[in-house]
Design an enzyme around this catalytic site. Structure first.
Site, PDB file in Angstrom:
ATOM      1  CB  SER A   1      76.378 -68.372   4.099  1.00  0.00           C
ATOM      2  OG  SER A   1      75.305 -69.304   4.073  1.00  0.00           O
TER       3      SER A   1
ATOM      4  CE  LYS B   1      72.079 -78.949  -0.422  1.00  0.00           C
ATOM      5  NZ  LYS B   1      73.121 -79.424   0.502  1.00  0.00           N
TER       6      LYS B   1
ATOM      7  CE  LYS C   1      70.911 -81.742   3.145  1.00  0.00           C
ATOM      8  NZ  LYS C   1      71.482 -80.521   3.755  1.00  0.00           N
TER       9      LYS C   1
ATOM     10  CG  ASN D   1      68.654 -78.635   8.805  1.00  0.00           C
ATOM     11  OD1 ASN D   1      67.460 -78.405   8.810  1.00  0.00           O
ATOM     12  ND2 ASN D   1      69.430 -78.260   7.788  1.00  0.00           N
TER      13      ASN D   1
END
Length: 330
Positions: free
Chosen positions: A10, A104, A190, A255
């Protein structure tokens, strides 16, 4: 400019379209033949974006050498694959290129930041600069050309500005940033907080609980990042609070969705039994938990997410224990 993208998922597809919209020559390499054929023949990627027509100049192939024969190579692969792909890139490159990383997190075994992994694996004479393109963004919105702002992070200012100019247009704005430690820490942690946020949603907690989680999660993220050498101000920017907001509140976030399932079942087991997607916060929770312990940095939310995900602790128990910790000043 000629740009090769490694990864037909994506994010690789959405960023490829941004570059194609900016009149660059873009070629995507994909491991899965159906995704490559879909992009090449039909200007779509139905696996990730059903019903969406892509920029027709965007192309894809399974020829790795052809993709890396470019001015810029963008790695759009999961965190755990960055080292392996970097090794293949190093073996294939015949001239120096600017490398962009959009993953990340931390290396799952060495705990390195991803820029460090790339610079360790790719020979210095084969890279003009390494830049992380990271910040608050969902591919599902970028592919629709929704307004998005993110950071090009690098110690190499020329490389950061090159990436900034490659991507920026009227719907996609890029800021440069040279805090490579703080920015990478922010966008990794995060994901852990987003799992916790999803748990709260799954357990039917309200806005008060979410606000408390995100605020204390930001404090935790900042504390850890500064201990590693990052700058506190970075965590008030796009790679800190910005990415935290979008990931901990959006239904697009894997997440958040993972956390929601865990909260709904008051257990992580159902998630592990059914999940077939990469959820970076799961891997980050383990790495950051271990690093925080060795560094003696207090990370109570991360510790509880780790225990829920890896030790079978019930989320309701984790939340209760967080609320009953010793009282202190903010």
């Amino acid at each position: 400019m000629k740009i090769g993208i490694i990864g037909s998922g994506s994010w690789g597809t959405a960023l490829g379209q941004v570059l194609a919209d900016n009149q660059h020559e873009v070629l995507i390499w994909g491991r899965k033949l159906d995704e490559v054929v879909d992009i090449h023949l039909y200007s779509q990627n139905e696996t990730y974006f059903p019903g969406i027509k892509l920029n027709e100049s965007l192309d894809a192939t399974q020829d790795f050498e052809e993709v890396v024969n470019a001015d810029v190579v963008l790695l759009a692969v999961p965190t755990g694959a960055v080292e392996e792909v970097s090794k293949r890139l190093n073996e294939t490159l015949t001239r120096p290129v600017t490398i962009i990383n959009v993953a990340k997190g931390f290396h799952p075994e060495t705990h390195e930041l991803l820029i460090d992994v790339i610079e360790r694996v790719v020979d210095a004479e084969k890279r003009l600069g390494v830049v992380s393109l990271i910040g608050p963004s969902h591919a599902e919105e970028v592919v629709l050309r929704d307004l998005t702002t993110i950071n090009a992070v690098s110690l190499n200012q020329d490389a950061a500005e090159l990436v900034q100019n490659l991507f920026s247009n009227d719907y996609f704005r890029v800021y440069t940033n040279n805090d490579v430690i703080g920015a990478q820490v922010g966008v990794a942690i995060k994901n852990i907080i987003a799992i916790a946020s999803g748990c709260l949603q799954g357990l039917d907690y309200g806005d008060n609980a979410r606000a408390a989680l995100m605020t204390r999660g930001l404090a935790e993220m900042t504390r850890f990042g500064v201990a590693l050498g990052g700058e506190a101000e970075t965590f008030l920017g796009l790679c800190g609070v910005g990415d935290l907001i979008v990931t901990a509140t959006s239904q697009h976030s894997r997440n958040f969705q993972a956390g929601f399932m865990i909260g709904k079942n008051n257990s992580a087991q159902a998630f592990f039994d059914t999940n077939d997607k990469t959820v970076e916060g799961v891997f980050a929770a383990k790495v950051v938990h271990n690093m925080a312990k060795s560094m003696n940095v207090s990370m109570p939310i991360t510790e509880e997410v780790y225990k829920v995900v890896f030790e079978g602790k019930e989320p309701v128990t984790a939340i209760r224990e967080l609320m009953q910790r010793d009282l202190k000043a903010e």
